[in-house]
Motif scaffolding. Structure first.
Motif, mmCIF file in Angstrom:
data_model
loop_
_atom_site.group_PDB
_atom_site.id
_atom_site.type_symbol
_atom_site.label_atom_id
_atom_site.label_comp_id
_atom_site.label_asym_id
_atom_site.label_seq_id
_atom_site.Cartn_x
_atom_site.Cartn_y
_atom_site.Cartn_z
ATOM 1 N N THR A 132 0.814 -1.208 0.056
ATOM 2 C CA THR A 132 0.049 0.042 0.198
ATOM 3 C C THR A 132 0.922 1.102 -0.133
ATOM 4 O O THR A 132 0.604 2.189 -0.751
ATOM 5 N N ASN A 133 1.946 1.345 0.530
ATOM 6 C CA ASN A 133 2.826 2.355 0.560
ATOM 7 C C ASN A 133 3.082 2.664 -0.616
ATOM 8 O O ASN A 133 3.400 3.815 -0.999
ATOM 9 N N VAL A 134 3.935 1.620 -1.234
ATOM 10 C CA VAL A 134 4.394 1.654 -2.620
ATOM 11 C C VAL A 134 3.367 2.292 -3.699
ATOM 12 O O VAL A 134 3.629 3.061 -4.555
ATOM 13 N N ARG A 135 2.163 1.785 -3.470
ATOM 14 C CA ARG A 135 1.266 1.983 -4.325
ATOM 15 C C ARG A 135 0.647 3.499 -4.247
ATOM 16 O O ARG A 135 0.713 4.428 -5.257
ATOM 17 N N GLY A 136 0.796 4.168 -2.949
ATOM 18 C CA GLY A 136 0.542 5.471 -2.746
ATOM 19 C C GLY A 136 1.437 6.215 -3.457
ATOM 20 O O GLY A 136 1.491 7.359 -4.146
ATOM 21 N N CYS A 137 2.951 5.947 -3.241
ATOM 22 C CA CYS A 137 4.021 6.607 -3.622
ATOM 23 C C CYS A 137 3.928 6.564 -5.138
ATOM 24 O O CYS A 137 4.215 7.725 -5.767
ATOM 25 N N MET A 138 3.518 5.491 -5.931
ATOM 26 C CA MET A 138 3.584 5.432 -7.424
ATOM 27 C C MET A 138 2.576 6.584 -7.831
ATOM 28 O O MET A 138 2.547 6.967 -8.943
ATOM 29 N N GLU A 139 1.191 6.402 -7.103
ATOM 30 C CA GLU A 139 -0.055 7.201 -7.534
ATOM 31 C C GLU A 139 0.599 8.832 -7.727
ATOM 32 O O GLU A 139 0.380 9.307 -8.426
ATOM 33 N N ALA A 140 1.676 9.061 -6.492
ATOM 34 C CA ALA A 140 2.201 10.506 -6.396
ATOM 35 C C ALA A 140 2.986 10.738 -7.481
ATOM 36 O O ALA A 140 2.881 11.829 -8.119
ATOM 37 N N PHE A 141 4.041 9.900 -7.538
ATOM 38 C CA PHE A 141 4.818 9.830 -8.991
ATOM 39 C C PHE A 141 4.287 10.094 -10.146
ATOM 40 O O PHE A 141 4.603 10.988 -11.002
ATOM 41 N N ALA A 142 3.404 9.298 -10.360
ATOM 42 C CA ALA A 142 2.194 9.560 -11.613
ATOM 43 C C ALA A 142 1.766 10.947 -11.701
ATOM 44 O O ALA A 142 1.963 11.535 -13.043
ATOM 45 N N CYS A 143 1.310 11.220 -10.805
ATOM 46 C CA CYS A 143 0.595 12.862 -10.728
ATOM 47 C C CYS A 143 1.967 13.753 -11.027
ATOM 48 O O CYS A 143 1.608 14.751 -11.897
ATOM 49 N N ARG A 144 3.092 13.712 -10.523
ATOM 50 C CA ARG A 144 4.343 14.596 -10.642
ATOM 51 C C ARG A 144 4.670 14.366 -11.909
ATOM 52 O O ARG A 144 5.240 15.448 -12.570
ATOM 53 N N PHE A 145 4.660 13.226 -12.690
ATOM 54 C CA PHE A 145 5.236 13.371 -14.000
ATOM 55 C C PHE A 145 3.995 13.411 -14.982
ATOM 56 O O PHE A 145 4.107 13.153 -16.175
ATOM 57 N N GLY A 146 2.706 14.063 -14.594
ATOM 58 C CA GLY A 146 1.676 14.769 -15.525
ATOM 59 C C GLY A 146 1.051 13.554 -16.146
ATOM 60 O O GLY A 146 0.382 13.726 -17.250
ATOM 61 N N VAL A 199 -2.729 7.098 -13.219
ATOM 62 C CA VAL A 199 -2.193 7.268 -11.740
ATOM 63 C C VAL A 199 -2.707 5.900 -11.288
ATOM 64 O O VAL A 199 -2.043 5.182 -10.428
ATOM 65 N N GLU A 200 -4.040 5.425 -11.415
ATOM 66 C CA GLU A 200 -4.438 4.112 -10.945
ATOM 67 C C GLU A 200 -3.291 2.944 -11.542
ATOM 68 O O GLU A 200 -3.007 1.947 -10.873
ATOM 69 N N HIS A 201 -2.922 2.977 -12.995
ATOM 70 C CA HIS A 201 -2.131 1.938 -13.210
ATOM 71 C C HIS A 201 -0.787 1.938 -12.519
ATOM 72 O O HIS A 201 -0.316 1.007 -12.148
ATOM 73 N N THR A 217 11.676 3.728 -18.018
ATOM 74 C CA THR A 217 10.680 4.444 -18.077
ATOM 75 C C THR A 217 10.496 5.408 -16.802
ATOM 76 O O THR A 217 11.169 4.749 -15.722
ATOM 77 N N ASP A 218 9.586 6.519 -16.432
ATOM 78 C CA ASP A 218 9.466 7.059 -15.445
ATOM 79 C C ASP A 218 8.826 6.251 -14.542
ATOM 80 O O ASP A 218 8.907 6.389 -13.314
ATOM 81 N N LEU A 219 7.787 5.308 -15.261
ATOM 82 C CA LEU A 219 7.143 4.495 -14.036
ATOM 83 C C LEU A 219 8.252 3.509 -13.503
ATOM 84 O O LEU A 219 8.065 3.442 -12.109
ATOM 85 N N GLU A 220 9.154 2.914 -14.155
ATOM 86 C CA GLU A 220 9.969 1.941 -13.576
ATOM 87 C C GLU A 220 11.036 2.589 -12.799
ATOM 88 O O GLU A 220 11.102 2.189 -11.513
ATOM 89 N N LYS A 221 11.452 4.006 -12.958
ATOM 90 C CA LYS A 221 12.313 4.563 -12.013
ATOM 91 C C LYS A 221 11.667 5.056 -10.852
ATOM 92 O O LYS A 221 12.329 5.003 -9.663
ATOM 93 N N SER A 222 10.452 5.522 -10.947
ATOM 94 C CA SER A 222 9.361 5.887 -9.634
ATOM 95 C C SER A 222 9.380 4.481 -8.685
ATOM 96 O O SER A 222 9.573 4.592 -7.679
ATOM 97 N N LEU A 223 9.384 3.481 -9.421
ATOM 98 C CA LEU A 223 9.093 2.025 -8.487
ATOM 99 C C LEU A 223 10.354 1.845 -7.902
ATOM 100 O O LEU A 223 10.501 1.429 -6.682
ATOM 101 N N TYR A 224 11.506 2.012 -8.572
ATOM 102 C CA TYR A 224 12.736 1.592 -7.981
ATOM 103 C C TYR A 224 13.168 2.534 -6.958
ATOM 104 O O TYR A 224 13.612 2.097 -5.796
#
Ligand SMILES: [Fe+2]
Length: 201
Positions: A26-40, A46-48, A103-110
């Motif tokens: 859940t923590n990582v999910r929340g961070c990923m949602e916020a990174f998705a917003c940050r990267f427009g 954002v859900e993905h 990708t931005d998604l991959e870097k955000s997850l890392y």
């Protein structure tokens, strides 16, 4: 088809019931949602991004010593998009495999995998939980190597670098992303009479 949060929940529930791992998801999910917003990203992305974050440790409970070695074929067989499987594999770059985040998604997850743990541990110690946690106090905890020692400072630093963000900026994104999930992750403000939780290792 891109991973949905509903499907990510179903798949993780097949392999994982450890409450600590579910809080981490859940923590990582929340961070990923916020990174998705940050990267427009638009709302469906954002859900993905959040769904990929939720599922990222799919094989960890069953195979802690062979993390990510039991993920690719199983998730592909379950119909998960190969791009999402690659993203999940890439959070083990330099640790479990050589799949570099591109990708931005991959870097955000890392970045989020380790950084979410540090933010969570810092928020857990505070009476206000995550509600009033400032990035600068997490930066202080980052510098204190004994605090939440299992959260790799090297990975966090490399993750922020990959994203082109200052450490404090990456922390701020994670704090905002984790706030909406505070009830689920034990980070709501504590009543004044409640005992402080035991510090994490
Ligand atoms: Fe993780």
């Amino acid at each position: 088809m891109k991973l949905t949060l509903e499907r990510a929940r179903e798949l993780l529930a097949e392999t994982t019931d450890d409450p600590k791992l579910l809080v981490h998801a859940t923590n990582v999910r929340g961070c990923m949602e916020a990174f998705a917003c940050r990267f427009g990203q638009p709302p469906d992305e954002v859900e993905h991004w959040g769904a990929v974050g939720h599922l990222h440790d799919y094989d960890y409970q069953r195979f802690p010593e062979e993390h990510l070695a039991h993920t690719e074929s199983e998730l592909l067989a379950a119909g998960v998009d190969p791009a999402d499987v690659r993203a999940i594999l890439s959070h083990g770059w330099g640790i479990c495999n050589d799949v570099k985040p591109e990708t931005d998604l991959e870097k955000s997850l890392y970045c989020a995998d380790e950084l979410s743990g540090l933010v969570w541990a810092a928020a857990l110690m505070r009476p206000g939980g995550i509600s009033d946690l400032e990035p600068r106090s997490v930066v202080k905890k980052f510098k204190d190597k004994r605090f939440a020692a299992k959260c790799s400072r090297e990975v966090i630093r490399r993750g922020a670098e990959l994203l082109g963000l200052d450490l404090a900026d990456a922390i701020a994104v994670c704090i905002e992303g984790m706030k909406p999930h505070a009830a689920e992750t034990g980070l709501l403000p504590r009543p004044a009479t409640a005992a402080a939780p035991v510090p994490p290792p």
